[in-house]
Design a protein around this motif. Structure first.
Motif, PDB file in Angstrom:
ATOM      1  N   GLY A 150       0.802  -1.211   0.000  1.00 37.96           N
ATOM      2  CA  GLY A 150       0.000   0.000   0.000  1.00 37.96           C
ATOM      3  C   GLY A 150       0.839   1.267   0.000  1.00 37.96           C
ATOM      4  N   ILE A 151       1.932   1.258   0.772  1.00 37.08           N
ATOM      5  CA  ILE A 151       2.837   2.408   0.780  1.00 37.08           C
ATOM      6  C   ILE A 151       3.448   2.615  -0.602  1.00 37.08           C
ATOM      7  CG2 ILE A 151       5.021   3.290   1.693  1.00 37.08           C
ATOM      8  CD1 ILE A 151       4.303   1.841   4.334  1.00 37.08           C
ATOM      9  N   VAL A 152       3.886   1.512  -1.223  1.00 37.63           N
ATOM     10  CA  VAL A 152       4.469   1.612  -2.562  1.00 37.63           C
ATOM     11  C   VAL A 152       3.458   2.199  -3.535  1.00 37.63           C
ATOM     12  CG1 VAL A 152       5.351   0.283  -4.530  1.00 37.63           C
ATOM     13  CG2 VAL A 152       6.117  -0.266  -2.209  1.00 37.63           C
ATOM     14  N   VAL A 153       2.224   1.703  -3.502  1.00 34.21           N
ATOM     15  CA  VAL A 153       1.188   2.194  -4.413  1.00 34.21           C
ATOM     16  C   VAL A 153       0.911   3.678  -4.170  1.00 34.21           C
ATOM     17  CG1 VAL A 153      -1.259   2.020  -5.020  1.00 34.21           C
ATOM     18  CG2 VAL A 153       0.117  -0.052  -4.770  1.00 34.21           C
ATOM     19  N   ALA A 154       0.791   4.068  -2.901  1.00 38.25           N
ATOM     20  CA  ALA A 154       0.512   5.472  -2.586  1.00 38.25           C
ATOM     21  C   ALA A 154       1.627   6.381  -3.088  1.00 38.25           C
ATOM     22  CB  ALA A 154       0.329   5.635  -1.076  1.00 38.25           C
ATOM     23  N   PHE A 155       2.877   5.928  -2.958  1.00 42.25           N
ATOM     24  CA  PHE A 155       4.012   6.730  -3.415  1.00 42.25           C
ATOM     25  C   PHE A 155       4.033   6.815  -4.938  1.00 42.25           C
ATOM     26  CE2 PHE A 155       8.574   7.630  -4.116  1.00 42.25           C
ATOM     27  CZ  PHE A 155       8.720   8.717  -3.271  1.00 42.25           C
ATOM     28  N   LEU A 156       3.744   5.698  -5.603  1.00 44.84           N
ATOM     29  CA  LEU A 156       3.713   5.707  -7.065  1.00 44.84           C
ATOM     30  C   LEU A 156       2.576   6.579  -7.586  1.00 44.84           C
ATOM     31  CD1 LEU A 156       4.426   1.939  -7.894  1.00 44.84           C
ATOM     32  CD2 LEU A 156       6.032   3.856  -7.908  1.00 44.84           C
ATOM     33  N   LYS A 157       1.434   6.530  -6.934  1.00 41.81           N
ATOM     34  CA  LYS A 157       0.315   7.366  -7.362  1.00 41.81           C
ATOM     35  C   LYS A 157       0.674   8.850  -7.259  1.00 41.81           C
ATOM     36  CE  LYS A 157      -3.917   6.369  -6.217  1.00 41.81           C
ATOM     37  NZ  LYS A 157      -5.109   6.006  -5.412  1.00 41.81           N
ATOM     38  N   THR A 158       1.472   9.201  -6.244  1.00 37.47           N
ATOM     39  CA  THR A 158       1.867  10.591  -6.061  1.00 37.47           C
ATOM     40  C   THR A 158       2.837  11.036  -7.136  1.00 37.47           C
ATOM     41  OG1 THR A 158       1.522  10.509  -3.668  1.00 37.47           O
ATOM     42  CG2 THR A 158       3.004  12.218  -4.492  1.00 37.47           C
ATOM     43  N   TYR A 159       3.883  10.254  -7.375  1.00 30.17           N
ATOM     44  CA  TYR A 159       4.984  10.736  -8.218  1.00 30.17           C
ATOM     45  C   TYR A 159       4.949  10.199  -9.651  1.00 30.17           C
ATOM     46  CZ  TYR A 159       6.748  13.032  -4.150  1.00 30.17           C
ATOM     47  OH  TYR A 159       6.861  13.892  -3.077  1.00 30.17           O
ATOM     48  N   LEU A 160       4.057   9.263  -9.940  1.00 32.31           N
ATOM     49  CA  LEU A 160       3.850   8.858 -11.322  1.00 32.31           C
ATOM     50  C   LEU A 160       2.500   9.329 -11.850  1.00 32.31           C
ATOM     51  CD1 LEU A 160       6.302   7.044 -10.601  1.00 32.31           C
ATOM     52  CD2 LEU A 160       5.259   5.245 -11.983  1.00 32.31           C
ATOM     53  N   GLY A 161       1.563   9.539 -10.928  1.00 34.04           N
ATOM     54  CA  GLY A 161       0.220   9.910 -11.344  1.00 34.04           C
ATOM     55  C   GLY A 161      -0.246  11.267 -10.882  1.00 34.04           C
ATOM     56  N   GLY A 162       0.529  11.936 -10.014  1.00 25.23           N
ATOM     57  CA  GLY A 162       0.147  13.266  -9.565  1.00 25.23           C
ATOM     58  C   GLY A 162      -1.006  13.287  -8.578  1.00 25.23           C
ATOM     59  N   ASP A 163      -1.315  12.148  -7.956  1.00 24.76           N
ATOM     60  CA  ASP A 163      -2.407  12.050  -6.992  1.00 24.76           C
ATOM     61  C   ASP A 163      -1.820  11.828  -5.601  1.00 24.76           C
ATOM     62  OD1 ASP A 163      -4.622  11.549  -5.477  1.00 24.76           O
ATOM     63  OD2 ASP A 163      -5.317   9.831  -6.633  1.00 24.76           O
ATOM     64  N   GLU A 164      -1.824  12.864  -4.766  1.00 27.93           N
ATOM     65  CA  GLU A 164      -1.178  12.812  -3.457  1.00 27.93           C
ATOM     66  C   GLU A 164      -2.103  12.333  -2.349  1.00 27.93           C
ATOM     67  OE1 GLU A 164       0.374  16.663  -2.637  1.00 27.93           O
ATOM     68  OE2 GLU A 164       1.551  16.776  -4.469  1.00 27.93           O
ATOM     69  N   LYS A 165      -3.361  12.070  -2.672  1.00 31.01           N
ATOM     70  CA  LYS A 165      -4.369  11.821  -1.648  1.00 31.01           C
ATOM     71  C   LYS A 165      -3.999  10.677  -0.710  1.00 31.01           C
ATOM     72  CE  LYS A 165      -8.035  10.077  -3.403  1.00 31.01           C
ATOM     73  NZ  LYS A 165      -7.565   8.700  -3.174  1.00 31.01           N
ATOM     74  N   ASP A 166      -3.645   9.515  -1.256  1.00 28.67           N
ATOM     75  CA  ASP A 166      -3.377   8.353  -0.405  1.00 28.67           C
ATOM     76  C   ASP A 166      -2.098   8.503   0.398  1.00 28.67           C
ATOM     77  OD1 ASP A 166      -5.573   6.402  -1.060  1.00 28.67           O
ATOM     78  OD2 ASP A 166      -4.832   6.779  -3.080  1.00 28.67           O
ATOM     79  N   LEU A 167      -1.064   9.059  -0.210  1.00 30.58           N
ATOM     80  CA  LEU A 167       0.191   9.259   0.517  1.00 30.58           C
ATOM     81  C   LEU A 167      -0.008  10.251   1.656  1.00 30.58           C
ATOM     82  CD1 LEU A 167       3.197   8.659   0.792  1.00 30.58           C
ATOM     83  CD2 LEU A 167       3.654  10.489  -0.848  1.00 30.58           C
ATOM     84  N   ASP A 168      -0.696  11.345   1.395  1.00 36.33           N
ATOM     85  CA  ASP A 168      -0.959  12.323   2.446  1.00 36.33           C
ATOM     86  C   ASP A 168      -1.788  11.717   3.568  1.00 36.33           C
ATOM     87  OD1 ASP A 168       0.490  14.302   1.209  1.00 36.33           O
ATOM     88  OD2 ASP A 168      -1.243  15.291   0.306  1.00 36.33           O
TER      89      ASP A 168
END
Length: 322
Positions: A283-301
């Motif tokens: 889940g952490i990996v996915v949240a980080f990838l969504k932030t820096y590959l997809g521009g979606d910071e919601k899950d990481l934040d």
């Protein structure tokens, strides 16, 4: 061959629970060096089956481990809309770390031409959205590749090779530099200078609370202090994230089988459910990838602001943005 689901519009900003299995059915296969795509080493590939174009994660296994022993973790990541490529760098006879980095660079070059040939029909890789990860010594390999270093004396850094795709994110899962301060095989990554890593790639480091503990009276820690996750994070420039899985050990994100269970005799293991460890790391990996590959910071934040959303204890959690 499995029937492909209906075509999906995979926008990485879609809402999802990163700690649960994603919406994509996934497929795994091992690609041999004899395959027409000619990978430089054997490759374990995990991919969504739904038609579409997906970001790619290159994953480097740990010392004396097999890429397939991370199957559940990698399937979790892929189920959220990522193609995972996990090379097998060696068999029972380990190679040197510089050779491992060189092979990782060769696989990176292979991705553009070879990876499309080993994917299901109408599934395509987005090589421009490429991330890099690794566990244990594979974490060190990932950092070395991102830094573009094979050894101290190399005159032409591999990161300057124009044929190599560029990485947009780097994730170290309990990365380890060596067995002791006096035994740090090349390339020596750690400099013991805060924020000294010469790269602009966003970094996430996931550490384990038991990795620095002795597994027995004569069994040294698998991730010793001064050579482990905390120092890799300390030397990473912002943006950089740090997550400590407080009650788990160095190999607790691997699959459960008798071979892996043997490795836990060497590396101290936690007492918690390992499936929850895999969900949390994935889940952490996915949240980080969504932030820096997809521009979606919601899950990481969400994880940074409230670590209790994870299935296990994350303490501390640090996010340095600038």
């Amino acid at each position: 061959m499995a029937t492909l689901p209906l075509k999906a519009k995979n926008t990485l900003s879609e809402s999802s629970d990163v700690f649960e299995t994603g919406k994509y059915e996934v497929n795994t296969t091992t690609v041999r060096t004899t395959h027409p795509s000619a990978p430089p080493v054997e490759v374990f590939r995990v991919t969504p089956l739904t038609e579409g174009t997906y970001p790619v994660l290159l994953f480097c296994h740990g010392f004396m481990l097999a890429s397939t022993w991370y199957t559940n973790l990698l399937k979790h990541i892929a189920s959220h809309g990522y193609i995972v490529v996990a090379p097998q760098f060696y068999g029972f006879v380990p190679i040197s770390n510089p050779e491992e980095v060189e092979r990782a660079a060769q696989v990176t070059q292979w991705l553009s031409t070879g990876l499309p040939l080993v994917l299901p029909e109408k599934v395509n890789p987005d090589i421009l959205n490429l991330a890099l990860s690794g566990h244990s010594r594979g974490g060190k390999t990932a950092f070395a590749l991102a830094l573009g270093r094979l050894d101290q004396k190399q005159k032409s850094p591999i990161r300057d090779n124009p044929s190599l795709p560029k990485f947009k994110a780097l994730i170290g899962i309990d990365p380890v530099e060596g067995t002791s301060l006096s035994d740090r095989p090349p390339p020596q990554i750690l400099k013991y200078i805060p924020r000294c890593f010469n790269m602009s790639v966003p970094v996430a480091v996931i550490g384990t609370g038991y990795g620095n503990q002795w597994a027995g009276p004569l069994i040294h820690p698998c991730a010793p202090d001064g050579l482990n996750h905390s120092e890799f994070f300390n030397e990473s420039k912002p943006p950089a994230c740090y997550f400590l899985t407080k009650e788990y050990g160095h190999c607790d994100m691997l699959d459960d089988n008798w071979i892996v269970n043997t490795s836990r005799v060497v590396c101290k293991s936690g007492t918690g459910r390992r499936d929850l460890m895999r969900k949390s790391v994935g889940g952490i990996v996915v949240a980080f990838l969504k932030t820096y590959l997809g521009g979606d910071e919601k899950d990481l934040d969400a994880i940074v602001n409230d670590p209790s959303v994870a299935p296990i204890i994350l303490d501390p959690v640090i996010y340095v943005k600038e």
